[in-house]
Motif scaffolding. Structure first.
Motif, PDB file in Angstrom:
ATOM      1  N   HIS A 298      -1.357  45.800   5.898  1.00 39.38           N
ATOM      2  CA  HIS A 298      -1.236  46.336   7.197  1.00 39.38           C
ATOM      3  C   HIS A 298      -1.716  47.865   7.218  1.00 39.38           C
ATOM      4  O   HIS A 298      -1.855  48.772   7.602  1.00 39.38           O
ATOM      5  CB  HIS A 298       0.316  46.009   7.578  1.00 39.38           C
ATOM      6  N   ASN A 299      -0.867  48.466   5.881  1.00 36.97           N
ATOM      7  CA  ASN A 299      -0.961  49.546   5.574  1.00 36.97           C
ATOM      8  C   ASN A 299      -2.472  50.267   5.308  1.00 36.97           C
ATOM      9  O   ASN A 299      -2.880  51.140   5.760  1.00 36.97           O
ATOM     10  CB  ASN A 299      -0.308  50.318   4.393  1.00 36.97           C
ATOM     11  N   ARG A 301      -5.371  48.570   6.520  1.00 39.01           N
ATOM     12  CA  ARG A 301      -5.828  48.455   7.983  1.00 39.01           C
ATOM     13  C   ARG A 301      -5.598  49.786   8.922  1.00 39.01           C
ATOM     14  O   ARG A 301      -6.219  50.374   9.567  1.00 39.01           O
ATOM     15  CB  ARG A 301      -5.682  47.364   8.514  1.00 39.01           C
ATOM     16  N   VAL A 321      -2.919  36.802   6.306  1.00 41.07           N
ATOM     17  CA  VAL A 321      -3.901  37.936   6.575  1.00 41.07           C
ATOM     18  C   VAL A 321      -5.325  37.381   6.914  1.00 41.07           C
ATOM     19  O   VAL A 321      -5.966  36.735   6.045  1.00 41.07           O
ATOM     20  CB  VAL A 321      -3.945  38.803   5.304  1.00 41.07           C
ATOM     21  N   SER A 360      -3.083  42.415  17.828  1.00 39.75           N
ATOM     22  CA  SER A 360      -2.423  43.235  17.154  1.00 39.75           C
ATOM     23  C   SER A 360      -1.168  43.359  17.943  1.00 39.75           C
ATOM     24  O   SER A 360      -0.911  43.298  19.266  1.00 39.75           O
ATOM     25  CB  SER A 360      -3.087  44.640  16.938  1.00 39.75           C
TER      26      SER A 360
END
Length: 360
Positions: A298-299, A301, A321, A360
């Motif tokens: 997540h970080n 991306r 993921v 998202s």
């Protein structure tokens, strides 16, 4: 031209699957099976549907069936002094024309010579209803409406079974050289811009963390001028060819081993590549980074998105993921509508690109 036309047999198979609601996993040589999300479905093998249908060197156009091995196409082009400008990868020495277009992957020459979709003139495909359709042609022209041929480039077979492709090809250069240059990773963009502004025929730039490798291809005079103007060490031709093939096909030592995920980070020009750690291979003048390791997805991306780019899980699996960054609500709705138009029963490579509900 020789080969085997299995269009009707493939069409019937897809039509039967549509009637039964049977998911199909489209396969060719299997060289890119790792790319994208896993697909559960019966195999639809197109590898026997092969052969170059027509090739007009003077018109710079080649048409072939989707199962044709890419090596056969490149051999035919080489014999006429031509090539595929986008430098398609040949993972494990394999790859078919249909797979090249479906994946939309290109090698080190892509920013300077064009993407796969730039060279697709037209194609035939079987949609999710079992209908054989044709889009585009064998000449470059602008038409109103959706460019369906290019829409299918990079769609990973989720919109249709590609059966035939017409491509624009280009002459091979008269000369080429690769220079090894002492430079910092942050200089990639500035150097490439400087060289291109000065008319240097740049066709590849890699930084391996220690030094920069720049390839120049074009007329003999242009290549000689680049060598004379740039402070660098020229590689022997055989070593240079082997180096660029190792990057293209991911046989370079950086890509060795599957114990760690491989991320592909796409960035706008002039982005700072050093923000992503030290285990990097910098490609495309800094616009494509290859990253090994286990960063927090997540970080990672979010950081790429903040720079106007994206991060793809290119090889390897991480629980929870997806291979590609999640879509927002608007993108997801557009994706689902296009998918439904081509494949209303959702049988073609379902989930390979995005799970239906992934936003998202």
């Amino acid at each position: 031209m020789t080969g085997t036309d299995q269009s009707e047999a493939l069409r019937e198979r897809v039509a039967d699957a549509a009637d039964q609601g049977e998911a199909l996993s489209i396969t060719g040589s299997g060289s890119k099976h790792f790319y994208g999300n896993p697909v559960q479905g019966s195999a639809l093998d197109i590898s026997a549907h092969r052969g170059i249908i027509s090739y007009e060197p003077t018109e710079l156009v080649l048409t072939a069936r989707a199962g044709t091995p890419i090596v056969e196409i490149e051999e035919a082009l080489t014999a006429e002094g031509q090539r595929l400008a986008f430098e398609p990868p040949q993972f494990n020495g394999g790859g078919t024309l249909g797979g090249v277009v479906a994946a939309g992957l290109a090698g080190p020459r892509r920013p300077y010579g064009g993407a796969v979709r730039d060279m697709v003139l037209g194609l035939r495909l079987i949609n999710g209803r079992g209908e054989l359709m044709r889009f585009g042609g064998e000449v470059m022209k602008n038409v109103a409406g959706y460019d369906v041929a290019r829409l299918n480039t990079g769609a990973l077979g989720t919109l249709g079974v590609i059966t035939e492709v017409s491509l624009k090809v280009l002459p091979a250069p008269a000369a080429r050289v690769t220079l090894e240059v002492e430079a910092d990773p942050t200089q990639c963009h500035d150097l490439s811009e400087q060289w291109l502004r000065n008319g240097r025929p740049l066709s590849g730039m890699i930084h391996d963390g220690e030094r920069l490798y720049a390839r120049f291809e074009g007329t003999t005079s242009a290549v000689d001028d680049a060598v004379a103007a740039i402070d660098g060490k020229a590689l022997e031709p055989a070593a240079a060819d082997a180096f660029w093939q190792s990057i293209r096909d991911q046989r370079h030592e950086f890509f060795a081993g599957d114990e760690q995920p491989l991320w592909r980070i796409s960035l706008p020009p002039a982005s700072d590549p050093t923000a992503y750690g030290e285990r990097l291979l910098i490609d495309w003048s800094g616009q494509q980074l290859w990253l090994r390791g286990h960063p927090e997805p997540h970080n990672l991306r979010a950081r790429a998105a903040a720079q106007g780019g994206s991060a793809t899980l290119f090889r390897g699996r991480i629980d929870g993921v997806g291979a590609f960054p999640p879509l927002d609500a608007v993108q997801a709705r557009l994706h689902q509508n296009i998918k439904k138009a081509f494949d209303p029963h959702g049988i073609l490579n379902p989930g390979r690109l995005y799970p239906d509900a992934e936003v998202s």
